[in-house]
Design a protein around this motif. Structure first.
Motif, mmCIF file in Angstrom:
data_model
loop_
_atom_site.group_PDB
_atom_site.id
_atom_site.type_symbol
_atom_site.label_atom_id
_atom_site.label_comp_id
_atom_site.label_asym_id
_atom_site.label_seq_id
_atom_site.Cartn_x
_atom_site.Cartn_y
_atom_site.Cartn_z
ATOM 1 N N ILE A 20 0.835 -1.206 0.000
ATOM 2 C CA ILE A 20 0.000 0.000 0.000
ATOM 3 C C ILE A 20 0.870 1.255 0.000
ATOM 4 C CG2 ILE A 20 -1.631 1.342 1.392
ATOM 5 C CD1 ILE A 20 -2.804 -1.430 2.284
ATOM 6 N N VAL A 21 1.945 1.248 0.783
ATOM 7 C CA VAL A 21 2.844 2.412 0.819
ATOM 8 C C VAL A 21 3.509 2.612 -0.543
ATOM 9 C CG1 VAL A 21 4.986 3.331 1.822
ATOM 10 C CG2 VAL A 21 3.206 2.391 3.307
ATOM 11 N N ALA A 22 3.929 1.539 -1.182
ATOM 12 C CA ALA A 22 4.524 1.652 -2.519
ATOM 13 C C ALA A 22 3.503 2.216 -3.503
ATOM 14 C CB ALA A 22 5.037 0.292 -2.990
ATOM 15 N N GLN A 23 2.268 1.739 -3.414
ATOM 16 C CA GLN A 23 1.205 2.243 -4.280
ATOM 17 C C GLN A 23 0.915 3.711 -3.971
ATOM 18 O OE1 GLN A 23 -2.567 0.258 -3.778
ATOM 19 N NE2 GLN A 23 -3.271 0.864 -5.818
ATOM 20 N N ASP A 24 0.924 4.073 -2.702
ATOM 21 C CA ASP A 24 0.699 5.461 -2.292
ATOM 22 C C ASP A 24 1.773 6.382 -2.884
ATOM 23 O OD1 ASP A 24 -0.554 7.578 -0.639
ATOM 24 O OD2 ASP A 24 1.334 7.472 0.493
ATOM 25 N N ARG A 25 3.015 5.934 -2.861
ATOM 26 C CA ARG A 25 4.094 6.750 -3.448
ATOM 27 C C ARG A 25 3.872 6.941 -4.948
ATOM 28 N NH1 ARG A 25 8.149 3.605 -0.054
ATOM 29 N NH2 ARG A 25 8.362 4.920 1.791
ATOM 30 N N ARG A 26 3.499 5.861 -5.631
ATOM 31 C CA ARG A 26 3.251 5.987 -7.075
ATOM 32 C C ARG A 26 2.094 6.937 -7.350
ATOM 33 N NH1 ARG A 26 4.478 0.572 -6.713
ATOM 34 N NH2 ARG A 26 2.298 -0.068 -6.741
ATOM 35 N N LEU A 27 1.024 6.833 -6.571
ATOM 36 C CA LEU A 27 -0.124 7.731 -6.753
ATOM 37 C C LEU A 27 0.254 9.180 -6.436
ATOM 38 C CD1 LEU A 27 -3.081 5.633 -5.306
ATOM 39 C CD2 LEU A 27 -2.734 6.337 -7.683
ATOM 40 N N THR A 28 1.057 9.374 -5.422
ATOM 41 C CA THR A 28 1.506 10.727 -5.078
ATOM 42 C C THR A 28 2.321 11.316 -6.222
ATOM 43 O OG1 THR A 28 1.477 10.257 -2.711
ATOM 44 C CG2 THR A 28 2.858 12.087 -3.433
ATOM 45 N N LEU A 29 3.182 10.514 -6.818
ATOM 46 C CA LEU A 29 3.971 11.007 -7.951
ATOM 47 C C LEU A 29 3.083 11.324 -9.151
ATOM 48 C CD1 LEU A 29 7.109 8.758 -7.566
ATOM 49 C CD2 LEU A 29 7.021 11.245 -7.367
ATOM 50 N N ARG A 30 2.052 10.513 -9.376
ATOM 51 C CA ARG A 30 1.093 10.837 -10.451
ATOM 52 C C ARG A 30 0.385 12.142 -10.152
ATOM 53 N NH1 ARG A 30 -3.178 6.799 -12.336
ATOM 54 N NH2 ARG A 30 -3.465 8.357 -13.946
ATOM 55 N N LEU A 31 0.000 12.340 -8.887
ATOM 56 C CA LEU A 31 -0.632 13.590 -8.490
ATOM 57 C C LEU A 31 0.316 14.761 -8.743
ATOM 58 C CD1 LEU A 31 -2.853 15.303 -7.171
ATOM 59 C CD2 LEU A 31 -1.856 14.696 -4.942
ATOM 60 N N LEU A 32 1.591 14.613 -8.388
ATOM 61 C CA LEU A 32 2.564 15.686 -8.617
ATOM 62 C C LEU A 32 2.680 16.006 -10.105
ATOM 63 C CD1 LEU A 32 5.453 14.756 -6.145
ATOM 64 C CD2 LEU A 32 3.622 16.450 -5.832
ATOM 65 N N GLU A 33 2.682 14.981 -10.943
ATOM 66 C CA GLU A 33 2.725 15.203 -12.387
ATOM 67 C C GLU A 33 1.507 16.000 -12.852
ATOM 68 O OE1 GLU A 33 3.992 11.778 -14.955
ATOM 69 O OE2 GLU A 33 4.024 10.746 -13.008
ATOM 70 N N HIS A 34 0.346 15.626 -12.367
ATOM 71 C CA HIS A 34 -0.875 16.341 -12.740
ATOM 72 C C HIS A 34 -0.857 17.777 -12.217
ATOM 73 C CE1 HIS A 34 -2.371 12.415 -13.929
ATOM 74 N NE2 HIS A 34 -3.393 13.034 -14.512
ATOM 75 N N LEU A 35 -0.427 17.945 -10.978
ATOM 76 C CA LEU A 35 -0.360 19.302 -10.428
ATOM 77 C C LEU A 35 0.593 20.174 -11.227
ATOM 78 C CD1 LEU A 35 -0.354 18.637 -6.566
ATOM 79 C CD2 LEU A 35 -2.263 19.414 -8.008
#
Length: 171
Positions: A20-35
């Motif tokens: 879950i933490v690994a997935q959270d990091r990937r999602l956070t990076l996707r969010l950063l890309e979108h932002l």
């Protein structure tokens, strides 16, 4: 909801948490890309937001510290893509990247990255202080401090005499 893991083995809970933490990091990076892309194209204006911060806090409903941290980190990662894999693996986190984003320059990026990898927030604060000593000082704050002070001892009062029927008075 929180009782749903009671029947799961401790080892499975630990394994799932790592995933879950690994997935959270990937999602956070996707969010950063979108932002970053929303920021780059100023898409927040189309939603009536005056700034990225306004967009993140009002539209996305992020807390103010979370919004500021993500915006700074997104901008920094866009300028220095070598940060991306370090965020993905957890060697760096949003807080640390946001803290150093002001100090990273093309001439020192590799040095700063090597110094902040796997460091705590406090350790990074010390590193930042080397680049900007004022950053190590707490912000100026004005506050009223009330202290008990001894009353001044009255000086010897002069004695006087009133003429007439009055007795001597002292003041």
């Amino acid at each position: 909801m929180f009782g749903s893991l009671r029947s799961v083995s401790p080892q499975q809970i630990l394994t799932d948490t790592d995933l879950i933490v690994a997935q959270d990091r990937r999602l956070t990076l996707r969010l950063l890309e979108h932002l970053h892309e929303i920021d780059r194209q100023k898409l927040y204006l189309e939603l009536g937001c005056a700034s990225m911060f306004d967009y993140c806090t009002k539209h996305l409903k992020l807390s103010e510290p979370s919004a500021a941290r993500r915006i700074r980190t997104a901008r920094c990662v866009a300028r220095y893509p070598q940060l991306y894999p370090l965020l993905e693996t957890g060697e760096l986190n949003l807080t640390v990247v946001a803290m150093v984003s002001k100090y990273i320059k093309p001439g020192n990026v590799d040095e700063i990255i090597s110094r902040i990898k796997a460091q705590s927030k406090r350790q990074v604060e010390r590193i930042i202080a080397e680049y900007e000593p004022k950053a190590a000082l707490p912000p100026d704050r004005v506050r009223m401090v009330v202290m008990a002070a001894p009353l001044p001892t009255p000086a010897a009062s002069p004695q006087f005499t009133v003429t007439g029927d009055s007795e001597k008075a002292r003041s």
